[in-house]
Design a protein around this motif. Structure first.
Motif, PDB file in Angstrom:
ATOM      1  N   SER A  31       0.826  -1.205   0.000  1.00 23.33           N
ATOM      2  CA  SER A  31       0.000   0.000   0.000  1.00 23.33           C
ATOM      3  C   SER A  31       0.863   1.259   0.000  1.00 23.33           C
ATOM      4  O   SER A  31       0.586   2.217  -0.733  1.00 23.33           O
ATOM      5  N   LEU A  32       1.934   1.259   0.805  1.00 21.84           N
ATOM      6  CA  LEU A  32       2.820   2.421   0.842  1.00 21.84           C
ATOM      7  C   LEU A  32       3.603   2.565  -0.471  1.00 21.84           C
ATOM      8  O   LEU A  32       3.881   3.685  -0.911  1.00 21.84           O
ATOM      9  N   LEU A  33       3.939   1.429  -1.099  1.00 22.18           N
ATOM     10  CA  LEU A  33       4.585   1.494  -2.407  1.00 22.18           C
ATOM     11  C   LEU A  33       3.632   2.084  -3.443  1.00 22.18           C
ATOM     12  O   LEU A  33       4.020   2.914  -4.278  1.00 22.18           O
ATOM     13  N   ASP A  34       2.365   1.645  -3.404  1.00 23.41           N
ATOM     14  CA  ASP A  34       1.391   2.146  -4.371  1.00 23.41           C
ATOM     15  C   ASP A  34       1.128   3.638  -4.191  1.00 23.41           C
ATOM     16  O   ASP A  34       0.883   4.361  -5.177  1.00 23.41           O
ATOM     17  N   GLN A  35       1.173   4.116  -2.946  1.00 25.66           N
ATOM     18  CA  GLN A  35       0.952   5.538  -2.696  1.00 25.66           C
ATOM     19  C   GLN A  35       2.187   6.385  -3.018  1.00 25.66           C
ATOM     20  O   GLN A  35       2.095   7.610  -3.076  1.00 25.66           O
ATOM     21  N   GLY A  36       3.327   5.714  -3.219  1.00 25.57           N
ATOM     22  CA  GLY A  36       4.539   6.440  -3.568  1.00 25.57           C
ATOM     23  C   GLY A  36       5.376   6.865  -2.381  1.00 25.57           C
ATOM     24  O   GLY A  36       6.402   7.516  -2.574  1.00 25.57           O
ATOM     25  N   TRP A  37       4.961   6.499  -1.161  1.00 25.59           N
ATOM     26  CA  TRP A  37       5.766   6.882   0.000  1.00 25.59           C
ATOM     27  C   TRP A  37       7.026   6.023   0.091  1.00 25.59           C
ATOM     28  O   TRP A  37       8.077   6.490   0.515  1.00 25.59           O
ATOM     29  N   LEU A  38       6.903   4.755  -0.279  1.00 30.12           N
ATOM     30  CA  LEU A  38       8.059   3.879  -0.340  1.00 30.12           C
ATOM     31  C   LEU A  38       8.378   3.583  -1.799  1.00 30.12           C
ATOM     32  O   LEU A  38       7.490   3.573  -2.651  1.00 30.12           O
TER      33      LEU A  38
END
Length: 740
Positions: free
Chosen positions: A697-704
């Motif tokens: 989820s964090l990868l998809d949001q661009g945070w990771l």
């Protein structure tokens, strides 16, 4: 006879003419007569179209320079020497040629000046010895020596004598009265000439400057006289103007335009004033000293030399109606003049800083500019441009012209201190990322096409869509070339050579073959080397393993351009090469800090290193994040990084996502593997599936982001911000387990 335009003192001390246009002789006698006659003949032939030269009697020669003070001639011999010299010239130089001879006084010593302008009936000949049966030669001047025109010199002279430069051709329909007397007088006063004042007529003044020619019973001014002294030179020379176009911001729809018209001296002064007014200055203050560093976008000396060269060497004939064009972009200034250089000048020589004297396009323009100190020694301008740019800290200038010499272009890159305002700095990192996401695919394509005009190009970048996308965009042919994409992983050496031979055979004569070579491995180097030996071939090479500078021959043969994004190792390698190129000692910690802060974006690596070069005190690993924030602040956050910092608030994430962000922020340099980060989240409540779901989820949001199969926060600045935000949240909530 009118007073001389050039006094003996100005010739000897003020360097108004080139050293090779001067010949010094201590006196007039049997041992000097032959050499003097041959030199007068050489000046009359004027091999380089520099408007002849001067022989000065009464001055001793000291290795090509005049001794000071001059030896002088007996005053009672001046008239006799003058008559005898003119008689000897009439006897020995054919066809008839009449130099101007006048006495002058320097430091109380009397000298005789023999002014030898270019003859109108070239070629002229004189005997090797002053004897009737002595062989005759059309003597020429080579540097500061008078030589026989043998071999190549004979061919050059034959070409020069059949063509009179346009500025030296008479304007048959005009007379001296069509020129502005006040402008002529002002010019002569600026030149400190003895022709200034009321003692001489306008015709005498023009004649004294070699700008009036008698044709069919009346005197006609030369084109150079009309160009410099007519009330409205644009009426006769449409190209005598300068167009300045200033782009306010990258990609702006409109640009500021400014047009300057008038005589050459007016064009230069007005354009320099305008450019100086719009040449911004950055000031950097220091804590340890009162003086601040002031960096101009472009050094005035370089701008001046570029502009004077453009006005001096451009064509003013009817075939060249286009103005001199100056384009001011946020990262460079480009100056175009038309046409290109005279035959004999090679682009490779200019790029190496080597300059060869060739016949001048304009015989009088340069000399007139020198008289009023707007130009200096011929063939020295391009070196002065290089030196001025280097001294100011700007990247070196670029010189370009096409094969047909239809234009000459000079590019002056902006000072690195001004560069952060030059282009947007997109900071988002994705895997994989298109080149267009980072610096603009079209910008890269244009830059590669410009580089191809000079030499082959190497694309430095990891395997992926960035390089492939750029090669695809380069497949569109430009004027004068045809292009072909070749996947080197699918071709052996014999197949490549056969395919290239077929392409060369089928191309139209005069076309350049541009080969786009993808997936080059080390064992492909011999094939690529062979392609580079063909002058009709340019190569755009996309190697897989050539980021480290371990292939020195490669860098000698290619101009390189980096295609983002880079892996961690490649980003650090690029930072290392740039730092070493600017003389910084090797520092693994500094290279690592630049690699982490740049997030693999080559443009940002360049900017960080440029700032360190401007201010060496920034060359500390701990100051790199601060420097990055400064760059972002100056650019007005075009990347959205500041907006994402503001959005990175603890309360917007659930507990498991916070723990994942904690793990990524606290991870060592380079990040954690997905398995290690997931394992850190698993406990009695959180299963492996939940952990990996939160990470995804964090990868998809661009945070990771995932780079080199490891996970980290999108940018080191975000990691530092998350740690600070987490600490503030813990203080506010009164948590006891504050991690110091």
């Amino acid at each position: 006879m009118p007073a001389p335009f050039q006094s003996a003192k100005s010739l000897l001390r003020d360097k108004r003419v080139e050293s090779f246009q001067l010949e010094f002789k201590a006196g007039w006698g049997e041992h000097t007569k032959p050499a003097i006659i041959k030199t007068i003949c050489a000046f009359a032939n004027d091999l380089l179209n520099y408007n002849g030269g001067y022989v000065i009697l009464g001055v001793e020669d000291d290795a090509g320079s005049a001794t000071w003070p001059p030896k002088g001639l007996p005053v009672d011999e001046l008239e006799q020497v003058s008559k005898e010299l003119l008689g000897q010239v009439k006897t020995w130089i054919k066809p008839e040629y009449v130099p101007r001879v006048y006495p002058d006084e320097v430091e109380g010593r009397h000298v005789l000046v023999v002014h030898c302008p270019t003859g109108y009936n070239r070629p002229y000949t004189a005997p090797e010895r002053l004897e009737k049966k002595s062989p005759r030669f059309a003597w020429v001047r080579v540097n500061a020596e008078t030589k026989k025109p043998l071999g190549e010199l004979e061919r050059q002279l034959a070409e020069v004598v059949v063509r009179t430069p346009f500025d030296a051709q008479p304007r048959y329909e005009l007379t001296a009265d069509d020129l502005d007397r006040d402008v002529v007088e002002h010019f002569l006063r600026q030149a400190n000439s003895g022709l200034a004042g009321d003692a001489y007529s306008l015709e005498d003044k023009l004649r004294g400057m070699d700008l009036l020619r008698r044709v069919n019973g009346h005197d006609s001014p030369l084109n150079a006289a009309v160009l410099f002294f007519a009330s409205d030179p644009q009426k006769y020379f449409p190209g005598a103007r300068i167009e300045i176009v200033q782009e306010e911001e990258p990609g702006a729809d409109e640009a500021r335009r400014h047009t300057i018209v008038g005589r050459p001296q007016h064009l230069i002064r007005e354009a320099l004033n305008w450019l100086e007014t719009h040449n911004s200055t950055l000031e950097k203050k220091h804590d340890d000293r009162a003086e601040a560093d002031r960096n101009r976008a472009w050094p005035f000396a370089a701008i001046e030399e570029v502009l004077v060269n453009a006005v001096h060497h451009r064509g003013y004939d009817p075939a060249n109606r286009d103005p001199i064009e100056i384009f001011i972009h946020p990262d460079q200034m480009m100056v175009f003049s038309y046409p290109g250089p005279m035959p004999g000048i090679k682009l490779e020589q200019l790029q190496r800083g080597e300059f060869q004297r060739v016949p001048a396009r304009n015989r009088h323009v340069g000399q007139l500019l020198k008289e009023i100190r707007l130009a200096e020694a011929r063939s020295s301008g391009l070196n002065k441009i290089r030196q001025a740019m280097e001294k100011a800290g700007n990247p070196p200038p670029l010189f370009e012209f096409d094969d047909d010499c239809t234009f000459f272009k000079v590019t002056l890159p902006i000072h690195p201190a001004h560069l952060p305002r030059a282009r947007a700095l997109p900071l988002r990192v994705g895997v994989p990322a298109l080149a267009g996401e980072l610096v603009g695919r079209e910008v890269l394509i244009d830059e590669v096409n410009r580089m191809l005009a000079r030499r082959s190009v190497c694309l430095l970048g990891p395997r992926g869509r960035g390089v492939t996308s750029l090669l695809g965009g380069l497949e569109a042919a430009t004027d004068g070339d045809q292009r072909h994409y070749l996947d080197m992983s699918r071709l052996n050496r014999a197949q490549l050579e056969g395919h290239v031979a077929d392409l060369l055979e089928r191309r139209v004569e005069g076309e350049r073959l541009v080969l786009l070579l993808d997936h080059i491995e080390d064992d492909d180097e011999p094939s690529v080397w062979k392609l580079l030996e063909n002058v009709d071939v340019r190569v755009v090479a996309a190697p897989l393993n050539l980021v480290a500078d371990d292939h020195s021959w490669w860098w000698d043969r290619f101009d390189s351009i980096v295609v983002p994004p880079l892996s961690s190792d490649d980003a650090r390698s690029l930072a290392s090469r740039l730092l070493a190129g600017q003389g910084h000692p090797r520092s693994d910690a500094l290279e690592l800090a630049i690699e982490q802060s740049s997030a693999g974006i080559p443009r940002l690596i360049h900017l960080l290193v440029d700032r360190i070069h401007v201010d060496p005190t920034l060359a500390e690993p701990g100051r790199i994040p601060e420097l990055l924030r400064e760059l972002i602040a100056q650019r007005g956050d075009p990347s959205g990084l500041r907006r994402r910092i503001d959005a990175l608030q603890v309360h917007r994430f659930d507990g498991l996502e916070r723990r994942a962000l904690d793990g990524a922020a606290d991870a060592p340099a380079g990040g954690l593997s997905p398995d290690d980060l997931g394992a850190a989240l698993i406990d009695d409540v959180v299963t492996s599936t939940l952990a990996h779901r939160a990470i995804q989820s964090l990868l998809d949001q661009g945070w990771l982001v995932k780079r080199d199969r490891r996970i980290s926060l999108e940018h080191p600045v975000l990691a530092e911000h998350w740690k600070a935000a987490r600490l503030r949240e813990q203080l506010i909530s009164g948590a006891d387990d504050i991690p110091f």
